[in-house]
Every structure is written in C-alpha cells, then in structure tokens.
Design a protein around this motif. Structure first.
Motif, PDB file in Angstrom:
ATOM      1  N   GLU A 121       0.832  -1.208   0.000  1.00 27.15           N
ATOM      2  CA  GLU A 121       0.000   0.000   0.000  1.00 27.15           C
ATOM      3  C   GLU A 121       0.865   1.255   0.000  1.00 27.15           C
ATOM      4  OE1 GLU A 121      -4.232   1.360   0.609  1.00 27.15           O
ATOM      5  OE2 GLU A 121      -3.128  -0.208  -0.415  1.00 27.15           O
ATOM      6  N   GLN A 122       1.937   1.233   0.765  1.00 23.80           N
ATOM      7  CA  GLN A 122       2.840   2.385   0.806  1.00 23.80           C
ATOM      8  C   GLN A 122       3.453   2.649  -0.561  1.00 23.80           C
ATOM      9  OE1 GLN A 122       7.015   2.691   2.815  1.00 23.80           O
ATOM     10  NE2 GLN A 122       5.542   3.418   4.333  1.00 23.80           N
ATOM     11  N   ASN A 123       3.874   1.598  -1.226  1.00 24.84           N
ATOM     12  CA  ASN A 123       4.463   1.775  -2.548  1.00 24.84           C
ATOM     13  C   ASN A 123       3.459   2.332  -3.543  1.00 24.84           C
ATOM     14  OD1 ASN A 123       7.053   0.940  -1.929  1.00 24.84           O
ATOM     15  ND2 ASN A 123       6.687  -1.191  -2.473  1.00 24.84           N
ATOM     16  N   VAL A 124       2.256   1.792  -3.535  1.00 26.16           N
ATOM     17  CA  VAL A 124       1.239   2.191  -4.514  1.00 26.16           C
ATOM     18  C   VAL A 124       0.782   3.637  -4.314  1.00 26.16           C
ATOM     19  CG1 VAL A 124      -1.148   1.776  -5.243  1.00 26.16           C
ATOM     20  CG2 VAL A 124       0.417  -0.144  -4.967  1.00 26.16           C
ATOM     21  N   LYS A 125       0.634   4.064  -3.077  1.00 26.18           N
ATOM     22  CA  LYS A 125       0.041   5.378  -2.811  1.00 26.18           C
ATOM     23  C   LYS A 125       1.052   6.474  -2.498  1.00 26.18           C
ATOM     24  CE  LYS A 125      -4.502   3.758  -1.332  1.00 26.18           C
ATOM     25  NZ  LYS A 125      -5.524   3.769  -0.254  1.00 26.18           N
ATOM     26  N   TYR A 126       2.253   6.105  -2.073  1.00 25.87           N
ATOM     27  CA  TYR A 126       3.208   7.125  -1.652  1.00 25.87           C
ATOM     28  C   TYR A 126       4.540   7.058  -2.421  1.00 25.87           C
ATOM     29  CZ  TYR A 126       0.032   7.650   2.324  1.00 25.87           C
ATOM     30  OH  TYR A 126      -1.077   7.876   3.101  1.00 25.87           O
ATOM     31  N   ASN A 163       4.819   6.379   5.884  1.00 27.21           N
ATOM     32  CA  ASN A 163       4.190   6.627   4.576  1.00 27.21           C
ATOM     33  C   ASN A 163       4.631   7.954   3.965  1.00 27.21           C
ATOM     34  OD1 ASN A 163       2.726   4.263   4.220  1.00 27.21           O
ATOM     35  ND2 ASN A 163       0.965   5.019   5.372  1.00 27.21           N
ATOM     36  N   GLU A 164       4.523   9.021   4.731  1.00 29.08           N
ATOM     37  CA  GLU A 164       4.887  10.347   4.212  1.00 29.08           C
ATOM     38  C   GLU A 164       6.384  10.429   3.929  1.00 29.08           C
ATOM     39  OE1 GLU A 164       2.889  12.685   3.316  1.00 29.08           O
ATOM     40  OE2 GLU A 164       1.032  11.802   4.101  1.00 29.08           O
ATOM     41  N   LYS A 165       7.169   9.784   4.758  1.00 25.83           N
ATOM     42  CA  LYS A 165       8.613   9.788   4.524  1.00 25.83           C
ATOM     43  C   LYS A 165       8.962   9.033   3.247  1.00 25.83           C
ATOM     44  CE  LYS A 165      13.084   8.583   6.540  1.00 25.83           C
ATOM     45  NZ  LYS A 165      13.698   9.720   5.848  1.00 25.83           N
ATOM     46  N   ALA A 166       8.227   7.962   2.950  1.00 24.28           N
ATOM     47  CA  ALA A 166       8.482   7.198   1.729  1.00 24.28           C
ATOM     48  C   ALA A 166       8.276   8.061   0.496  1.00 24.28           C
ATOM     49  CB  ALA A 166       7.574   5.973   1.676  1.00 24.28           C
ATOM     50  N   ARG A 167       7.235   8.878   0.523  1.00 24.57           N
ATOM     51  CA  ARG A 167       7.010   9.789  -0.604  1.00 24.57           C
ATOM     52  C   ARG A 167       8.159  10.786  -0.707  1.00 24.57           C
ATOM     53  NH1 ARG A 167       1.317  12.005  -0.794  1.00 24.57           N
ATOM     54  NH2 ARG A 167       1.814  12.790   1.285  1.00 24.57           N
ATOM     55  N   HIS A 168       8.499  11.397   0.418  1.00 25.37           N
ATOM     56  CA  HIS A 168       9.609  12.354   0.445  1.00 25.37           C
ATOM     57  C   HIS A 168      10.894  11.730  -0.095  1.00 25.37           C
ATOM     58  CE1 HIS A 168      13.335  13.612   2.495  1.00 25.37           C
ATOM     59  NE2 HIS A 168      12.870  14.854   2.360  1.00 25.37           N
ATOM     60  N   TYR A 218       5.839   4.967  -5.094  1.00 26.56           N
ATOM     61  CA  TYR A 218       5.919   4.856  -6.544  1.00 26.56           C
ATOM     62  C   TYR A 218       5.403   6.087  -7.290  1.00 26.56           C
ATOM     63  CZ  TYR A 218       7.267  -0.077  -6.080  1.00 26.56           C
ATOM     64  OH  TYR A 218       7.925  -1.240  -5.793  1.00 26.56           O
ATOM     65  N   PRO A 219       4.310   6.731  -6.854  1.00 25.52           N
ATOM     66  CA  PRO A 219       3.904   7.965  -7.557  1.00 25.52           C
ATOM     67  C   PRO A 219       4.989   9.035  -7.534  1.00 25.52           C
ATOM     68  CG  PRO A 219       2.092   7.145  -6.225  1.00 25.52           C
ATOM     69  CD  PRO A 219       3.292   6.315  -5.862  1.00 25.52           C
ATOM     70  N   ALA A 220       5.703   9.143  -6.410  1.00 27.89           N
ATOM     71  CA  ALA A 220       6.804  10.108  -6.331  1.00 27.89           C
ATOM     72  C   ALA A 220       7.943   9.697  -7.248  1.00 27.89           C
ATOM     73  CB  ALA A 220       7.298  10.217  -4.889  1.00 27.89           C
ATOM     74  N   TRP A 221       8.236   8.399  -7.294  1.00 28.05           N
ATOM     75  CA  TRP A 221       9.277   7.875  -8.187  1.00 28.05           C
ATOM     76  C   TRP A 221       8.934   8.220  -9.635  1.00 28.05           C
ATOM     77  CZ3 TRP A 221      12.458   2.994  -6.982  1.00 28.05           C
ATOM     78  CH2 TRP A 221      13.277   2.658  -8.052  1.00 28.05           C
ATOM     79  N   VAL A 222       7.688   7.968 -10.017  1.00 20.16           N
ATOM     80  CA  VAL A 222       7.261   8.212 -11.398  1.00 20.16           C
ATOM     81  C   VAL A 222       7.398   9.684 -11.758  1.00 20.16           C
ATOM     82  CG1 VAL A 222       5.245   8.226 -12.921  1.00 20.16           C
ATOM     83  CG2 VAL A 222       5.731   6.211 -11.524  1.00 20.16           C
ATOM     84  N   GLU A 223       6.909  10.553 -10.890  1.00 17.67           N
ATOM     85  CA  GLU A 223       6.954  11.985 -11.192  1.00 17.67           C
ATOM     86  C   GLU A 223       8.384  12.517 -11.200  1.00 17.67           C
ATOM     87  OE1 GLU A 223       4.411  16.030 -10.134  1.00 17.67           O
ATOM     88  OE2 GLU A 223       4.533  14.420  -8.635  1.00 17.67           O
ATOM     89  N   GLY A 224       9.190  12.065 -10.257  1.00 19.75           N
ATOM     90  CA  GLY A 224      10.585  12.501 -10.220  1.00 19.75           C
ATOM     91  C   GLY A 224      11.370  12.017 -11.426  1.00 19.75           C
ATOM     92  N   SER A 225      11.125  10.770 -11.841  1.00 21.92           N
ATOM     93  CA  SER A 225      11.787  10.239 -13.033  1.00 21.92           C
ATOM     94  C   SER A 225      11.420  11.048 -14.267  1.00 21.92           C
ATOM     95  CB  SER A 225      11.382   8.775 -13.258  1.00 21.92           C
ATOM     96  OG  SER A 225      11.846   7.959 -12.221  1.00 21.92           O
ATOM     97  N   LYS A 226      10.132  11.336 -14.396  1.00 21.69           N
ATOM     98  CA  LYS A 226       9.648  12.066 -15.570  1.00 21.69           C
ATOM     99  C   LYS A 226      10.271  13.461 -15.644  1.00 21.69           C
ATOM    100  CE  LYS A 226       6.810  12.011 -19.153  1.00 21.69           C
ATOM    101  NZ  LYS A 226       7.011  13.331 -19.742  1.00 21.69           N
ATOM    102  N   MET A 227      10.421  14.097 -14.505  1.00 23.75           N
ATOM    103  CA  MET A 227      11.064  15.411 -14.481  1.00 23.75           C
ATOM    104  C   MET A 227      12.490  15.313 -15.026  1.00 23.75           C
ATOM    105  SD  MET A 227      11.402  18.647 -13.800  1.00 23.75           S
ATOM    106  CE  MET A 227       9.973  19.117 -12.808  1.00 23.75           C
ATOM    107  N   GLY A 228      13.259  14.355 -14.528  1.00 25.67           N
ATOM    108  CA  GLY A 228      14.633  14.199 -14.999  1.00 25.67           C
ATOM    109  C   GLY A 228      14.704  13.861 -16.473  1.00 25.67           C
ATOM    110  N   MET A 229      13.833  12.956 -16.930  1.00 23.94           N
ATOM    111  CA  MET A 229      13.808  12.566 -18.340  1.00 23.94           C
ATOM    112  C   MET A 229      13.490  13.755 -19.244  1.00 23.94           C
ATOM    113  SD  MET A 229      11.684   9.046 -17.818  1.00 23.94           S
ATOM    114  CE  MET A 229      11.082   9.043 -19.514  1.00 23.94           C
ATOM    115  N   ASP A 230      12.477  14.522 -18.864  1.00 21.47           N
ATOM    116  CA  ASP A 230      12.065  15.659 -19.690  1.00 21.47           C
ATOM    117  C   ASP A 230      13.183  16.684 -19.830  1.00 21.47           C
ATOM    118  OD1 ASP A 230       9.598  14.514 -20.040  1.00 21.47           O
ATOM    119  OD2 ASP A 230       8.557  15.772 -18.583  1.00 21.47           O
ATOM    120  N   LYS A 231      13.891  16.937 -18.734  1.00 15.52           N
ATOM    121  CA  LYS A 231      14.980  17.912 -18.779  1.00 15.52           C
ATOM    122  C   LYS A 231      16.146  17.398 -19.634  1.00 15.52           C
ATOM    123  CE  LYS A 231      12.998  20.929 -16.079  1.00 15.52           C
ATOM    124  NZ  LYS A 231      12.528  22.235 -16.626  1.00 15.52           N
TER     125      LYS A 231
END
Length: 715
Positions: A284-289, A384-389, A291-304
């Motif tokens: 649950e932590q991975n799905v909600k906290y 949970n919140e730390k995992a996102r951070h 992995y979404p941060a991983w996806v968004e952070g990866s996309k930022m780096g890729m786009d740049k």
C-alpha cells in the motif's frame, strides 16, 4: 526450545506438486530434491547434475552475471558471450563517438584484433554455493538489537568469506534469505577483460523504444555480443594484448528448431529483486506514496535531459544510457501502480495476514508472534509520508550528476586535501582520471536544468521534512531555483575541469567544505539518511517483526510462496512457451510470437523509435531469411514463455529441454507488472528474442558470418 527454522525440504513435503507450475525462482543446489521430477514431466531431458555440478562442467558454467546488473551466457568455446542490447548499452555508448556512433549504427568486429575494450566491464562466473544457516544463526539471539545482530552476522560473514576465497582467487558473498531466516554463501570468479564483438543498430536493438517497452506484441532485437579474455592459463587478468579468449567449462549449443505452444522452456539467470513476502501495508505504501513520487521525479529528470539530447547528437550520446535507465523504471513503476491497484494485491495480503494474526495469537504462538502484524502496520503508518519524500529526493539524486557529488568526487578531494604531500602524490593521478571521467558524462546546461527542475519539484511535492538547505533556498528565491543553480554553477569548482585541476595543485579543505554544490549535495544526502531515535527504534522493531512474519508464515503453512525472494543470486525458473489471448495487433497465427513482417509494418521512416533501415526492409521483401526461417516460412522475432523472472534476468538464456539456447529473455508484459510482488499465473509472461532472429541479424544483415562459424548450432 521450539525450532526456529523450518526445513525447506520438510515444508515442501506438505505442498502438492502443482504448487511449482511456472512460479518460483529456484536455487540450483535444490533442483534434484525439489524440482527435477516436475521439470521432467514438463519436458526436461537433462539430469540435475547436468544443470548444477561442483565437480563437472554443467549448465551453470555457461551462465554469467554481466557487469553486476544483467545476465549473459557463453555461446562458444572461444569466450563469446551473449546478452541483451540494453545490458551492453553503457559499454556501447562509452565506446561510441559522434564520428563512430556504434550505438546508433551498430558494430561488428571483423576479427579479434578489432574487438573493442570498454574501460570497465566484467562477467562473474558462479562456482558453487552452500547452506550456512545453522552457523549464522548460532551467532545471534533474540535479545540483540538489529544493529547488534547485523554486527554479529557481518563478523561471521567475514570468516566465511576468508575461508572460501581461495587466497583471493574468488569473490565470496554470504546472503540472507527468507528475511534473514536462512543464509547461503556463493563463490564467484570475475573476469575483467571483456570486449565488444558486435551490436545491432539501435533501430533493431531498441526497436519500439519507450512506447513498446513492457508491451506485447513486441518486435525488438534486444541483443549484443562480447568476448571474455583471460591470461594464457585461463585465469582472470587485467586487459592485455597478450590475453587470449577464454575457453569456458561449458558453452551453450544453439537450436534452430524454433518453438511452439507448450514447449518446455527454462531460464537461468540473476534476478535482481522481488518482494513476494512484502507485507500488505508495504504494498500500500508503494502504490500510494513511494511509486507515484518515483514516477513523477523520473519524468522530471527525463524531460529535462530530452530537451538537450534532441538538440545535440553528442549530448544525446552522452545521456543515452542514463536516460534509458531512468525511462525503464519510470514505466515499470507506473505499471506497478496500475497492476497492484487493479488486482487489489494489498487487500489479498491483508486477508492472509489476518489469518496469520489469528494463528499468531493462539496461546502456543502468542509470546513469539502475537505482536508481529501490529508492529509492522505501525511502522508503515509512521513512514508513509517519509516514503514519498524519500522517493522524490532519490530521483533528484539519481538524475542529477551533482546531486551526489559530495559522496563521490567531493569526498575524494576532501581526502586529498587532508593528506600529506607524499600521499597526495599517490592520489593525484587517480583523481585526475576521475575528474576527466566526470566531465565526459556531464553537459552543464542540461545539468543546470535537471537540478533546478528537480529541486522545485522536491520542494513543492515531497512534504514531510525537506532538506534544510532546500527549504532555505525556496524561501529566499520565492520557490524558483533557477537563479540559485545558475549562481552555484558559476561559483562551484565542480563545474570546471580547470578549477578542479587547480585545486589539485593548491588543495584547501575549506574550498571543499564551502563549495555551494558540494554543500547542497552533502545536506541532501545527510537528510536522506538521518533517522530520529523514534524512527530508528521503529525500524528495529519492524525488521525483527518482518523476519518473524516470514518465519511464522512458513511454520503455519499459511504462505502460498515456497521459495525465497530474488536478490541477484543465480536462480532457475521453468515453464512453457505460452500464448496470450489473441491480439489483432499481432500478425502471427498464434499470439506467442511475432514476425519480421509485423516489425516492418510498424516501421515509420524518420521516427526515432520505429525507424528501420532499408537493408533490413530489403531482406524482408526478398524473404531472404536463410536457415533462420520458421517452418511456416516467416522469420520470428520475439516469443512468449510463462517463466517467472524479474529485473536482472535481462540477457538470461531461454533453454529447451536439452539445454540448447532458443532465445534471450529481455522483458515482461505490462499486464502482469505486479509480478515482483505477486505472481499471476494467467497473465505473467516473459518476452524473449528468438535466437534465430539474433543469428539472422548477425549473418544476413551484418554480414558477420565468421561469428556464426564459431557457434555450436543444432539444426
């Protein structure tokens, strides 16, 4: 006293034979006792001794770990090693220049003198393994903290390594399994003189790009070829012109017979990591906290990165490998979110853990297991919140070359500044090489954009408690990090080769300490690893409880899983060639393979993902497939099996019942992306390159028949 470890063999005795099927990543030393009969029923024609033997050559001697992250296989008596294109990507990119772009245009050495040596590339042969569970558990007890337990384990590990390293000849690794309930040691031998023999064009090796990644139907020739060299006695040696091709103990014969539905298929390789035993709230932590941060952070780096890669061919080559690695996990993690959510995997785990909790609170079990589930759930609620951070920050550090500068080049230069004159003289040549290597991999305008963009995203989305220096910068610059980054790059010595070389002449510890980019990096890395006393205690309690959960699940027989999680140790998985439901996007008669015809239909002239060269199209139009055509007259490109694999299995050999090479594993299907956590027997597939397509590209497309002549081919 109740026995702590339930014997794996005893446990299996209570499990019906059907539990094996195609699920599981199995130790080779257990094949005879646990899997061999099941494998024979499915089509295996080899003995267990022919798969794994300590005293005689066997299949395991042809399987190598490739550069620490993939798998490869020996395919000739002269040291030829075959792996995926994406596994050789780093080395191919390193050897490429804008004038000789092997990544884009391909490369085939016409003779052994023409083979190319990357700076750093090695293969690891597996020698043997053994069970040291009793020995390791004898040095720990339930009264120890996790830190004390780890110290005792590490001390015993060092002894086992020394006892088995052959006086430095071997690398020995002692690894925990079942969350520290069992331990095995593995003995390896590393060969560091590995040279590029051949690679297809990127339009073949990476056909479909990010669009087709993790998708089926697939039409990708994901392979590359290297050669392992040794000294004249066959021992590992540093690169030398006097080295000779290694004569391996075993190399794989290659079958040209092709595959059909329900054919036996087994894969040997080094799966990196699975989490099949992960608790429900971890999923649950991975799905909600996380992995979404991983996806968004990866996309930022890729786009740049992409902005600058599209503008300059040299920059594109410089960042090709990093971009590909980030993109691969970006799509993987989004697929994991979708699959784990769709199949409600956390809910299924919760139901099983509720059964375990009821068992754990029976009078006979309560003292040991009664608080296991509550303790685990408490830990995840706290983090949970730390995992996102942490995932936002980790993607910043992963995509920015300057994010980790303080732990790399910065740390080395700090040590140099503290050293005496004599020590500096020893360190200086290595540091000069390190500086040159660093600037070969960074393009400052791109790095500015990556760092500024990632800092802004981290500050806006990470929550929890962000790194103090980032918080201060945000307040001082109204959440715009562009000005800070521009100024930091101007002032920092880490953005200039000339400044760094000047530092080597007149070193100053204060210059390192006060450098703006070094300070930022150090602050972020320190913040990422800092733990409060409360969190440290919670982690201690969690680690112990997770170990007890796995032990208890095995003891109670409530777990459907009968094998340890993957952890980059050699495993065997077996299954069959198996189709997915019919798909109108696939021109094949059965949806378990794809053809060159389908590949040509995907061709889009000028498209960076789907562009094919005219010579390949001409070969298709002429149907000039030689001995590599299937019985139906078509040329098969990829095929499906239902083997249980994960990252690290890339490049693994797919073998028939006789131990002959029929393909190369390179991907999985997105419908079963939750496979690292839960195996889906209906949907999970391995996507493989048909070995006949590999040989067709080498001989017919690249004209490298001399390589074909090296192989042991079975028609």
């Amino acid at each position: 006293m109740k026995k702590i470890i339930l014997s794996f063999v005893a446990l299996i005795a209570f499990v019906p034979a059907t539990v094996f099927a195609n699920e599981g990543m199995w130790f080779l030393m257990h094949i005879q006792r646990l899997n061999h009969r099941d494998m024979q029923k499915m089509g295996l024609q080899l003995t267990a001794e022919e798969i794994y033997s300590i005293n005689n050559s066997s299949l395991k001697d042809a399987i190598v770990q490739f550069n620490g992250g993939c798998t490869a296989e020996m395919i000739s008596k002269d040291g030829l090693v075959l792996t995926n294109h994406h596994c050789g990507y780093d080395a191919i990119a390193e050897l490429s220049t804008t004038e000789s772009n092997y990544l884009r245009d391909g490369f085939w050495a016409q003779n052994r003198k023409a083979e190319l040596k990357p700076k750093s590339l090695y293969v690891r042969f597996f020698v043997r393994m053994d069970d040291v569970t009793k020995r390791m558990l004898a040095v720990v007890n339930d009264k120890m903290t996790e830190a004390e337990r780890e110290a005792a384990i590490n001390q015993e590990t060092a002894k086992i390594q020394k006892e088995n390293d052959g006086g430095g000849k071997y690398t020995v690794s002692v690894r925990p399994f079942y969350q520290g309930n069992e331990y095995y040691y593995f003995v390896y031998q590393d060969y560091k003189d590995v040279r590029l023999v051949g690679t297809p064009t990127e339009s073949i090796g990476k056909f479909g790009g990010d669009t087709d990644n993790w998708e089926w139907p697939r039409h990708t020739g994901d392979f590359s070829m290297f050669r392992v060299y040794a000294d004249t006695n066959g021992n590992p040696a540093e690169y030398s012109e006097n080295n000779v091709p290694l004569n391996p103990k075993h190399h794989l014969p290659i079958s040209l017979k092709g595959v059909k539905e329900n054919d036996y298929a087994m894969i040997l390789g080094y799966p990196g990591r699975t989490n099949r035993w992960m608790p429900a709230e971890g999923i649950e932590q991975n799905v909600k906290y996380a992995y979404p941060a991983w996806v968004e952070g990866s996309k930022m780096g890729m786009d740049k990165m992409k902005v600058h890669m599209d503008k300059d061919a040299a920059v594109r080559l410089m960042y090709a490998s990093k971009y590909a690695g980030v993109a691969n996990y970006w799509k993987n993690r989004q697929g994991m979110i979708d699959a784990l959510s769709k199949f409600k995997t956390a809910d299924a785990k919760r139901k099983n853990e509720a059964k375990f909790n009821a068992w754990a609170n029976k009078p006979a079990n309560k003292a040991k297991y009664g608080e296991v589930v509550p303790t685990i759930n408490k830990y995840y609620a706290m983090t949970n919140e730390k995992a996102r951070h942490d995932n936002y920050l980790q993607q910043l550090l992963r995509t920015s070359a300057f994010g980790t500068i303080s732990r790399g080049l910065g740390k080395q230069l700090e040590g140099y500044a503290k050293a005496d004159v004599a020590k500096r003289a020893q360190l200086k040549p290595g540091l000069q090489e390190m500086i040159n290597g660093f600037f070969e991999e960074v393009y400052l305008p791109a790095e500015k954009d990556i760092l500024a963009g990632q800092l802004a995203l981290y500050n806006a989305k990470a929550g929890y408690k962000i790194a103090p220096s980032v918080e201060e910068m945000a307040k001082a610059n109204n959440n715009d990090f562009t000005a800070f980054v521009n100024a930091a790059f101007e002032l920092s010595m880490f953005t200039s080769k000339e400044k760094l070389n000047a530092f080597l002449e007149i070193p100053s510890e204060a210059m390192i300490t006060n450098d703006p980019l070094n300070k930022l990096s150090n602050d972020m890395l320190t913040h990422l690893t800092t733990r409060s006393d409360e969190l440290t205690q919670a982690q201690n309690d969690y680690s112990k409880s997770f170990r007890l959960l796995v032990e208890g699940l095995r003891e109670s027989k409530l777990s459907p899983i009968q094998y340890p999680d993957a952890n980059s140790t050699l495993r065997l998985t077996y299954g069959k060639v198996r189709a997915l439901p019919a798909d109108k996007r696939n021109d094949a008669k059965i949806n378990n393979y794809t053809t060159l015809e389908g590949m040509v239909k995907k061709h889009k002239a000028g498209d960076e993902e789907f562009n094919l060269s005219q010579p390949l199209i001409d070969l298709y139009n002429k149907k000039d497939f030689g001995q590599y055509a299937d019985k139906d007259g078509s040329l098969h490109v990829n095929f499906l099996t239902d083997n249980d694999i994960t990252g690290g299995n890339s490049g693994s050999p797919v073998l028939n019942g006789k131990g002959e090479l029929i393909g190369l594993a390179f991907d999985g299907n997105i419908e079963a992306m939750a496979g690292d956590v839960i195996f889906d027997d209906k949907l999970q597939r391995t996507i493989n390159v048909d070995i006949r397509f590999v040989l067709f590209i080498i001989e017919k497309y690249a004209g490298a028949k001399h390589i074909i002549d090296e192989l042991t081919i079975v028609k």
